[in-house]
Design an enzyme around this catalytic site. Structure first.
Site, short mmCIF file in Angstrom:
data_model
loop_
_atom_site.label_atom_id
_atom_site.label_comp_id
_atom_site.label_asym_id
_atom_site.label_seq_id
_atom_site.Cartn_x
_atom_site.Cartn_y
_atom_site.Cartn_z
NE ARG A 45 -5.10 15.00 -1.60
CZ ARG A 45 -5.09 13.61 -1.93
NH1 ARG A 45 -5.75 13.29 -2.91
NH2 ARG A 45 -4.82 12.67 -0.82
CD GLU B 119 -6.50 2.09 2.49
OE1 GLU B 119 -6.94 3.04 2.22
OE2 GLU B 119 -5.28 2.16 2.97
NE ARG C 62 -4.91 3.25 -1.68
CZ ARG C 62 -4.53 4.51 -1.20
NH1 ARG C 62 -3.56 4.77 -0.38
NH2 ARG C 62 -5.41 5.36 -1.25
CG HIS D 235 -10.25 7.36 0.40
ND1 HIS D 235 -10.61 8.64 0.35
CD2 HIS D 235 -8.84 7.43 0.63
CE1 HIS D 235 -9.56 9.58 0.77
NE2 HIS D 235 -8.40 8.67 0.74
CG ASN E 91 -1.89 1.18 1.04
OD1 ASN E 91 -1.94 2.18 0.49
ND2 ASN E 91 -2.83 1.19 2.00
#
Length: 401
Positions: free
Chosen positions: A241, A384, A90, A180, A7
Site C-alpha cells: 500500500r 491481537e 477480528r 490496527h 484473525n
C-alpha cells in the site's frame, strides 16, 4: 470460557483457542491450541499446535476462505467441537456503526457486508472467517466481532475531520477511522504490564509495522491521533500500500493510463508500497537481504524508515512529549535494524536506542532504549488474538451492544 479467536488477513489467517477466566482482575488467559495458514494462494502452508503436538504441512486451498475452513476444521477436530463456547473475529472496518465489540447476528453480518468496500483487502477475509465458523459450529455458538476501528472511535474532531465540506461528511459518513486498534489495545496493555503504568496514565507513540503499517498517538488510555484514515490506505508506506499520496494522483493516473478509478485504487493497495518502490518484494526481510546489491531495495527501506520517523516526530509534537515510543507488528517487534534506522536522528527528542538492548529485543518484549533516555523505546510482540478473546468474553457475559 473456551474461546476461539479468528484473525483473518488478506493472505493469511491465525487462530488461537483460549481458556479465559474473567472472574478476577487481571483476566486470566491460557492458550489451548493455535494454528495459522499462510502463503495463500501461491504456496499455502498450515501450521498447527495443540496439546497433542505440532504439525506443519502444505495444503491445497485456492483462497483465504478455503484456508480458514481447513484451519477451523483441524483446530476444532483436535479439541472437539463441543468445547468451543464462543468465537471472536477480528473485523478491520466497523465504520461509524460499530464503536465497540458486538455479537454477530444476521443484522450485523449484513452491515459488515456493506462495509466491505472500505477495507477490501481485509473485511472480505474477515467475513469469510465468520461464514466458515458459522458453517462449522452453527448458530449455537455465539460469535463476536472485535473491530480494529473501535480503539480510534473517539478521536478528537481535529484528528478525525478531513478538510472537506460538512454536507459531504454528513451524507457519506466520511471521516478518519484509523485501524490496527486491536494491536494498539494489546500494546497499551503490555506496555503497562512492563512498566507498571496504568493505561489511563500512559502517553506513548506506537508504531505497528508489518505488511500493514500505522502509527498512533495514545494518551489517557485511548487513541488521540493515528495515521490511517477513511481506509487502511492512508499513512505510512506498507508492504503493497502506498500510504500518503496527493489525492489528485488518482484522477491523473486514471486519465493518463486510460483506466478506471477502481483500477488505480487497486494499484495503490496491491502494487505499491515496498513492492512498488523496490520492484522486488513487499517483504522487509527480503529487502534487507538484497539491500547491498539492489538499488530498489535500498530506496524502499529508506523511504519506509523516513516516513515512519516523520510520524514519530509529528506525534511526539501532538502529544507534547511522551513516555515512550513503542514498536509492534511483525517488523516492529522483530527487526532491530529497522527500529534503529527509524530512531536514528531522533536523539534530540530524547530517544536514544541502546544497541545491545535493541538487538536482544528481537521477538522478545522489552526496553530498547538507554536507561537514562528521557523518552524510552520498547519493542512489544503483537497479540491481537488475546485481545479478541478478552473482548469476546466481555461481550458474551455482558450481553453485547
Amino acid at each position: 470460557m473456551i474461546v476461539l479467536a479468528v484473525n483473518c488477513g488478506s493472505s493469511s489467517v491465525k487462530c488461537r483457542v483460549f481458556d479465559v477466566t474473567n472472574d478476577h482482575k487481571p483476566v486470566a488467559v491460557r492458550v489451548l491450541a493455535e494454528g495459522s495458514v499462510g502463503g495463500v494462494p501461491e504456496e499455502p502452508v498450515m501450521v498447527l499446535r495443540t496439546e497433542a503436538g505440532a504439525l506443519r504441512q502444505a495444503i491445497a486451498v485456492d483462497d483465504n476462505a478455503g484456508g480458514v475452513r481447513r484451519l477451523l476444521q483441524e483446530l476444532t477436530g483436535a479439541l472437539g467441537l463441543s468445547r468451543i463456547e464462543a468465537v471472536g473475529h477480528r473485523i478491520v472496518h466497523g465504520g461509524t456503526r460499530f464503536t465497540r465489540s458486538v455479537l454477530i447476528d444476521a443484522s450485523v453480518l449484513k452491515t459488515l457486508e456493506e462495509l466491505e468496500e472500505l477495507a477490501p483487502l481485509h473485511n472480505r477475509a474477515s467475513l469469510a472467517g465468520v461464514r466458515a465458523a458459522r458453517a462449522l459450529l452453527g448458530w449455537r455458538v455465539p460469535m463476536v466481532g472485535a473491530f480494529d476501528t473501535a480503539f480510534h472511535a473517539f478521536l478528537p474532531d481535529r484528528a478525525w475531520r478531513y478538510a472537506i465540506p460538512e454536507n459531504l461528511v454528513q451524507r457519506h459518513g466520511v471521516r478518519r477511522f484509523g485501524f490496527h486498534g486491536l494491536s494498539y489495545q494489546w500494546t497499551l496493555w503490555r506496555f503497562g504490564e512492563l512498566t507498571g503504568t496504568r493505561p489511563e496514565q500512559a502517553r506513548i507513540v506506537a508504531l505497528h509495522l508489518g505488511n500493514g503499517c500505522s502509527a498512533a498517538a495514545i494518551e489517557g488510555g485511548r487513541s488521540v491521533d493515528t495515521s490511517m484514515g477513511f481506509t487502511p490506505l492512508e499513512g505510512l508506506v506498507m508492504g503493497t500500500r502506498a500510504g500518503d499520496i496527493d489525492p489528485a494522483l488518482v484522477g491523473h493516473l486514471s486519465r493518463m493510463e486510460g483506466v478506471g478509478i477502481n483500477t488505480v485504487e487497486d494499484w495503490l493497495n496491491t502494487r505499491s508500497g515496498l513492492l512498488g518502490l523496490s520492484g522486488l518484494s513487499p517483504d522487509m526481510q527480503t529487502l534487507l537481504a538484497r539491500e547491498a546489491d539492489h538499488a530498489g531495495a535500498r530506496l524502499a527501506i529508506e523511504v519506509f524508515c523516513y516516513r515512519a520517523r516523520k510520524y514519530v516526530g509529528a506525534y511526539l509534537a501532538a502529544l507534547g512529549g511522551a513516555q515512550a515510543v513503542v514498536f509492534t507488528g511483525g517488523i516492529g517487534a522483530n527487526s532491530p535494524e529497522i527500529r534503529r534506522r527509524i530512531c536514528d536522528g531522533l536523539q534530540w527528542f530524547g530517544l536514544r536506542i541502546d544497541p545491545a538492548l535493541n538487538r536482544r529485543a528481537a521477538g522478545v518484549d522489552g526496553r530498547i532504549s538507554a536507561d537514562a533516555a528521557p523518552i524510552a523505546g520498547y519493542a512489544i510482540s503483537p497479540d491481537e488474538e488475546q485481545i479478541i478473546a478478552r473482548e469476546t468474553v466481555q461481550v458474551c457475559e455482558g450481553g453485547g451492544e
